[in-house]
Design a protein around this motif. Sequence first.
Motif, mmCIF file in Angstrom:
data_model
loop_
_atom_site.group_PDB
_atom_site.id
_atom_site.type_symbol
_atom_site.label_atom_id
_atom_site.label_comp_id
_atom_site.label_asym_id
_atom_site.label_seq_id
_atom_site.Cartn_x
_atom_site.Cartn_y
_atom_site.Cartn_z
ATOM 1 N N ARG A 165 0.826 -1.142 0.111
ATOM 2 C CA ARG A 165 -0.086 0.067 -0.036
ATOM 3 C C ARG A 165 0.675 1.411 -0.173
ATOM 4 N NH1 ARG A 165 -4.856 -0.422 -0.981
ATOM 5 N NH2 ARG A 165 -5.788 1.252 0.559
ATOM 6 N N PRO A 166 0.754 2.078 -1.041
ATOM 7 C CA PRO A 166 1.709 3.394 -1.081
ATOM 8 C C PRO A 166 0.998 4.258 0.279
ATOM 9 C CG PRO A 166 0.395 3.050 -3.180
ATOM 10 C CD PRO A 166 0.121 1.943 -2.141
ATOM 11 N N GLY A 167 2.429 4.479 0.939
ATOM 12 C CA GLY A 167 2.048 5.217 2.455
ATOM 13 C C GLY A 167 1.814 4.300 3.243
ATOM 14 N N GLY A 168 1.412 3.089 3.369
ATOM 15 C CA GLY A 168 1.070 2.127 4.173
ATOM 16 C C GLY A 168 -0.476 2.150 4.592
ATOM 17 N N LEU A 169 -0.719 1.727 5.570
ATOM 18 C CA LEU A 169 -2.484 1.334 5.956
ATOM 19 C C LEU A 169 -2.964 2.582 6.299
ATOM 20 C CD1 LEU A 169 -1.897 -2.038 7.903
ATOM 21 C CD2 LEU A 169 -2.527 -1.953 5.529
ATOM 22 N N ASN A 170 -4.339 2.568 6.077
ATOM 23 C CA ASN A 170 -5.250 3.559 6.653
ATOM 24 C C ASN A 170 -6.133 2.732 7.761
ATOM 25 O OD1 ASN A 170 -4.601 5.790 5.069
ATOM 26 N ND2 ASN A 170 -5.753 5.049 3.440
ATOM 27 N N PHE A 171 -5.765 3.119 9.126
ATOM 28 C CA PHE A 171 -6.486 2.744 10.113
ATOM 29 C C PHE A 171 -7.823 3.570 10.225
ATOM 30 C CE2 PHE A 171 -3.710 -0.501 11.151
ATOM 31 C CZ PHE A 171 -4.248 -1.434 11.864
ATOM 32 N N GLY A 172 -8.978 3.047 10.842
ATOM 33 C CA GLY A 172 -9.884 4.103 11.153
ATOM 34 C C GLY A 172 -9.976 4.090 12.646
ATOM 35 N N SER A 173 -10.360 5.099 13.323
ATOM 36 C CA SER A 173 -10.577 4.928 14.660
ATOM 37 C C SER A 173 -11.431 6.080 15.001
ATOM 38 C CB SER A 173 -9.191 5.341 15.395
ATOM 39 O OG SER A 173 -8.843 6.751 15.085
ATOM 40 N N PRO A 174 -12.335 6.093 16.081
ATOM 41 C CA PRO A 174 -13.569 6.767 16.578
ATOM 42 C C PRO A 174 -12.932 8.039 17.249
ATOM 43 C CG PRO A 174 -13.228 4.993 18.048
ATOM 44 C CD PRO A 174 -12.180 4.897 16.997
ATOM 45 N N GLY A 175 -11.868 8.791 16.739
ATOM 46 C CA GLY A 175 -11.497 9.792 17.378
ATOM 47 C C GLY A 175 -10.019 10.063 17.718
ATOM 48 N N ALA A 176 -9.281 10.814 17.815
ATOM 49 C CA ALA A 176 -7.948 11.281 18.214
ATOM 50 C C ALA A 176 -7.897 10.917 19.684
ATOM 51 C CB ALA A 176 -7.485 12.618 17.850
ATOM 52 N N GLY A 177 -6.822 10.155 20.141
ATOM 53 C CA GLY A 177 -6.577 9.911 21.509
ATOM 54 C C GLY A 177 -7.575 8.779 22.133
ATOM 55 N N SER A 178 -8.405 8.086 21.318
ATOM 56 C CA SER A 178 -9.302 7.033 21.716
ATOM 57 C C SER A 178 -8.612 5.894 21.884
ATOM 58 C CB SER A 178 -10.555 6.952 20.577
ATOM 59 O OG SER A 178 -10.023 6.520 19.462
ATOM 60 N N GLN A 179 -8.901 5.021 22.818
ATOM 61 C CA GLN A 179 -8.293 3.631 22.771
ATOM 62 C C GLN A 179 -8.019 2.855 21.561
ATOM 63 O OE1 GLN A 179 -7.392 3.598 25.718
ATOM 64 N NE2 GLN A 179 -6.544 1.645 26.291
ATOM 65 N N PRO A 180 -9.084 2.769 20.517
ATOM 66 C CA PRO A 180 -8.628 2.301 19.251
ATOM 67 C C PRO A 180 -7.485 3.059 18.379
ATOM 68 C CG PRO A 180 -11.182 2.270 19.509
ATOM 69 C CD PRO A 180 -10.462 3.008 20.610
ATOM 70 N N HIS A 181 -7.554 4.341 18.568
ATOM 71 C CA HIS A 181 -6.454 5.103 17.911
ATOM 72 C C HIS A 181 -5.310 4.569 18.405
ATOM 73 C CE1 HIS A 181 -4.275 9.386 17.567
ATOM 74 N NE2 HIS A 181 -3.732 8.432 16.749
ATOM 75 N N LEU A 182 -5.088 4.404 19.807
ATOM 76 C CA LEU A 182 -3.619 4.117 20.513
ATOM 77 C C LEU A 182 -3.293 2.767 20.371
ATOM 78 C CD1 LEU A 182 -4.239 6.193 23.868
ATOM 79 C CD2 LEU A 182 -3.208 6.947 21.898
ATOM 80 N N ALA A 183 -4.168 1.911 20.469
ATOM 81 C CA ALA A 183 -4.158 0.619 20.155
ATOM 82 C C ALA A 183 -3.464 0.396 18.659
ATOM 83 C CB ALA A 183 -5.382 -0.382 20.425
ATOM 84 N N ALA A 184 -4.068 0.969 17.831
ATOM 85 C CA ALA A 184 -3.523 1.116 16.231
ATOM 86 C C ALA A 184 -2.003 1.605 16.017
ATOM 87 C CB ALA A 184 -4.560 1.815 15.398
ATOM 88 N N GLU A 185 -1.827 2.523 16.812
ATOM 89 C CA GLU A 185 -0.431 3.055 16.769
ATOM 90 C C GLU A 185 0.444 2.252 17.341
ATOM 91 O OE1 GLU A 185 0.696 5.781 15.431
ATOM 92 O OE2 GLU A 185 -1.277 7.164 15.216
ATOM 93 N N LEU A 186 0.193 1.518 18.437
ATOM 94 C CA LEU A 186 0.897 0.478 19.252
ATOM 95 C C LEU A 186 1.122 -0.834 18.174
ATOM 96 C CD1 LEU A 186 2.224 -0.815 21.489
ATOM 97 C CD2 LEU A 186 0.156 -1.671 22.356
ATOM 98 N N LEU A 187 0.212 -1.178 17.575
ATOM 99 C CA LEU A 187 0.178 -2.169 16.324
ATOM 100 C C LEU A 187 1.040 -1.930 15.246
ATOM 101 C CD1 LEU A 187 -0.374 -5.024 15.362
ATOM 102 C CD2 LEU A 187 -2.571 -4.070 14.421
ATOM 103 N N LEU A 188 0.749 -0.658 14.834
ATOM 104 C CA LEU A 188 1.874 -0.296 13.772
ATOM 105 C C LEU A 188 3.313 -0.146 14.129
ATOM 106 C CD1 LEU A 188 -0.442 2.925 12.527
ATOM 107 C CD2 LEU A 188 0.128 0.756 11.096
ATOM 108 N N ARG A 189 3.697 0.394 15.322
ATOM 109 C CA ARG A 189 4.867 0.644 15.860
ATOM 110 C C ARG A 189 5.717 -0.717 16.088
ATOM 111 N NH1 ARG A 189 5.702 2.652 21.872
ATOM 112 N NH2 ARG A 189 5.415 0.521 22.266
ATOM 113 N N ASP A 190 5.069 -1.745 16.935
ATOM 114 C CA ASP A 190 5.637 -3.015 17.353
ATOM 115 C C ASP A 190 5.537 -3.820 16.080
ATOM 116 O OD1 ASP A 190 5.576 -1.640 19.484
ATOM 117 O OD2 ASP A 190 4.654 -3.269 20.932
ATOM 118 N N ALA A 191 4.701 -3.686 14.899
ATOM 119 C CA ALA A 191 4.691 -4.714 13.732
ATOM 120 C C ALA A 191 5.654 -4.019 12.835
ATOM 121 C CB ALA A 191 3.225 -4.843 13.175
ATOM 122 N N GLY A 192 6.057 -2.879 13.041
ATOM 123 C CA GLY A 192 6.820 -2.281 11.964
ATOM 124 C C GLY A 192 6.370 -1.886 10.688
#
Length: 339
Positions: A165-192
């Motif tokens: 995917r050009p630019g990587g994945l697009n994750f959807g989350s229900p708002g900045a700073g929400s738990q789904p947003h932070l969990a997605a950031e953690l997954l992106l980081r730890d999965a490289g």
Amino acid sequence: MTNPRQPSPKVQAAGLQRRTVLVTLAAGVAAGSGLLAHAQTDWPSRPVKLISPYGAGGASDLSARVLGEYLARELGQQIVVENKPGAGTRVAIEMVARAPADGYTVLYVAAPYATAEALYGKGLSYQRDQLRPIAMAMHAPLFLIVNALSPVKTVRDLVAYSKTRPGGLNFGSPGAGSQPHLAAELLLRDAGMQGVNVHMRGDAMAYSELLGGRIDATLTAISSALPHIEAGKLRVVGVASEARSPLYPSAPTIREQGFPSVVASGWYGFMVPAATPPEVVARLQPALLRALDDPAIKQKLLDIGLEASGAPGPEFARFIDVETRKWTDVIRKANIQIE
């Protein structure tokens, strides 16, 4: 002849008067202490307000009412659930932090409590030491969801797919700073993986975007996604919990797929103003833990997508400390800022 060592009658009278005053004061203090203890033992003598940080109708509100009905029977008083949404749960937190410490205002605290300092810093209008954790209540595990037409069936597949995917994945989350947003950031980081979070107004919009192919994945509570999953339109890739969830047992954990640090959930618990009398806590905490251990209550919570996980105040406080350190690290490394 008078004894030179014997106090004069005037001095003797003054001493007697002082002793009388001291005895009277001591009796007054004892009586006051007795009245205070009696008042605390009589708690609750009127309805108790349970402050919910979200609006009516959602899992938070429904679970608060399920527990409130049980507590009302246990304590012999009405439990009034008051919805105080706003500012990422901070409206409710501030209200209880400033409430009288008499046991009649209880906070139904949620996961954003552990991230507020890192996200808002000096903008907070309360201090953590103004509140006392008294019981952990439940978790809402986050499930990794993709479009059923996607080639992604495992987290490893998602990592491989992100590279196409050009630019990587697009994750959807229900708002900045929400738990789904932070969990997605953690997954992106730890999965490289490379990717961005696209913030939306709630889960329903995220599902719409996912079904339309405009985002690649989302992390969400299973209850709201289940109709789309059962219809064969969305696919569950994994769950971000320590063990498989009874809410959807066939979903493997993200941990067992090779990413052990990716554990995230929404959660709820109970807090009171820090100076609340210990006699009140001693009645309220066991009642809450009995509710969360009741099979009928557990099933009602599962029906709305929540896993009961009752724990006493000290354990809940340690959990909050761990959550705070963990998500503060994620927020800082991802440079997440909220105005």
